[in-house]
Write an enzyme that holds these catalytic residues in place. Sequence first.
Site, PDB file in Angstrom:
ATOM      1  N   GLY A   1       0.808  -1.206   0.000  1.00 57.32           N
ATOM      2  CA  GLY A   1       0.000   0.000   0.000  1.00 57.32           C
ATOM      3  C   GLY A   1       0.844   1.261   0.000  1.00 57.32           C
TER       4      GLY A   1
ATOM      5  CG  HIS B   1      11.329   8.422  -2.613  1.00 55.64           C
ATOM      6  ND1 HIS B   1      10.657   7.371  -3.182  1.00 55.64           N
ATOM      7  CD2 HIS B   1      10.747   8.629  -1.414  1.00 55.64           C
ATOM      8  CE1 HIS B   1       9.683   6.975  -2.368  1.00 55.64           C
ATOM      9  NE2 HIS B   1       9.720   7.718  -1.296  1.00 55.64           N
TER      10      HIS B   1
ATOM     11  CG  LEU C   1      17.551  14.985  -1.004  1.00 50.31           C
ATOM     12  CD1 LEU C   1      16.888  15.779   0.118  1.00 50.31           C
ATOM     13  CD2 LEU C   1      18.901  15.611  -1.383  1.00 50.31           C
TER      14      LEU C   1
END
Lengths: 177, 177, 177
Positions: free
Chosen positions: A11, A51, A53
């Site tokens: 999810g 994300h 970085l």
Amino acid sequence: MSNRIVLVTGGARSGKSRFSEGLVLQSEGNPFYIATCPVLDDETADRVRRHRLRREAANWTTIEEERNLVGAVRLAAAEDAGAVLIDCLTLWINNLLFEDPGLSEDGMARKAEELVAALREGPPVCVLVINEVGLGIVPESPLSRRFRDLSGRCAQIVAAAADEVYFTVAGIAKRIK
Amino acid sequence: MSNRIVLVTGGARSGKSRFSEGLVLQSEGNPFYIATCPVLDDETADRVRRHRLRREAANWTTIEEERNLVGAVRLAAAEDAGAVLIDCLTLWINNLLFEDPGLSEDGMARKAEELVAALREGPPVCVLVINEVGLGIVPESPLSRRFRDLSGRCAQIVAAAADEVYFTVAGIAKRIK
Amino acid sequence: MSNRIVLVTGGARSGKSRFSEGLVLQSEGNPFYIATCPVLDDETADRVRRHRLRREAANWTTIEEERNLVGAVRLAAAEDAGAVLIDCLTLWINNLLFEDPGLSEDGMARKAEELVAALREGPPVCVLVINEVGLGIVPESPLSRRFRDLSGRCAQIVAAAADEVYFTVAGIAKRIK
């Protein structure tokens, strides 16, 4: 010797990306990242930046490709990637559907099969991320239902071809294949 | 000796509360219940009443607390609870977001970390319930997306600190950590 | 000797029907199919047609029954079915709710218990399919919330009576009971 194909499903905010990055970083050779994300709004931009970085700190090579994943996988292989992370198939499907709102399940299936064929000729380790989106109430909009059906079909095809499949919940990845 | 922290996640009507109550009742000492639920409508009131009847029959002590879970956990510990059930984090997050619609993921993370710290100093057994809400189609409303993201982040933090994590489906609880 | 009751739950396009058909076809005796699906639109009609073609190729006997599953199960048993597939409880609940929008959880529970009783006197193998719909954001419409609650309640009752329960993700069925 065949390569290793891994699918990570789960999810929203379930820890898919972090777990998948870990799989790639545990692999030998140069880590590659195929980003399917078109940056359309601030919310997405912020998520993408965080994300990115994380990955830049670990010397990933990034390939941005919204639709042509077959080409991106081939490029990663040609550039000698040790492992490649495709994050994520959900946005890929979204981008395909945005380009062609009439995309059928059979059309989606063909694209997924083409991707699977490219993965089999791809880098030694290929990790793919997809959101599981079919466990809520039936969406009211026909386009959302179409998206959900395409996503499920794509997940089944990639999972059938994968050597390993993980389902993530609350940051915990359970292997289901 | 450290205490035992358990997270129970799952969908709506999947048997989370019943399973969690069982865990608490199998524990030694007085059972406490921290209810995060503001009773706003008949539908909720009815559900709350049925859950409450189940617990009253078993001599639970109830603490009603919509937002300050750290204080509620400390109160339960001070009153010598043997085990405490927090039902549920989903409504806690909802209440926090209702109070502060600008609550960021980092803000949520801080609150979840504070809760984890309190749990570690809490009663011998702490069972927390959360709804998994990230496995459907992306919600259209920004607030719903925010809620979903905060919920996932919170679940990851509590799950990382928990000794046991369960995922419930159709009344069946599977241990995933 | 008692018969075998199997519940297959999972998301949309997760491979529930295909897996369930496999279970029935691996069983001895004549395969029966109880279709709960009212064909209301082209989208559904297309899906139903594809499922039907798959089954016709394998000589299934089809019983179409939107609401009276007790009667359909008895009919299958009377006609000496070796195994019966009920696909799916989700549409059954939908049909019941369409007929009686005031259907309560207790009313649903009674119907599910009656079904369970019929299954226990039914064919040697009974496989039931249900969609898990409770893992997304809380639906905005009261009717959708009611449907979600009835569905979860029904799933719990049938799962409690089942000998086996499977959860499908990306075409992979994991046994959870």
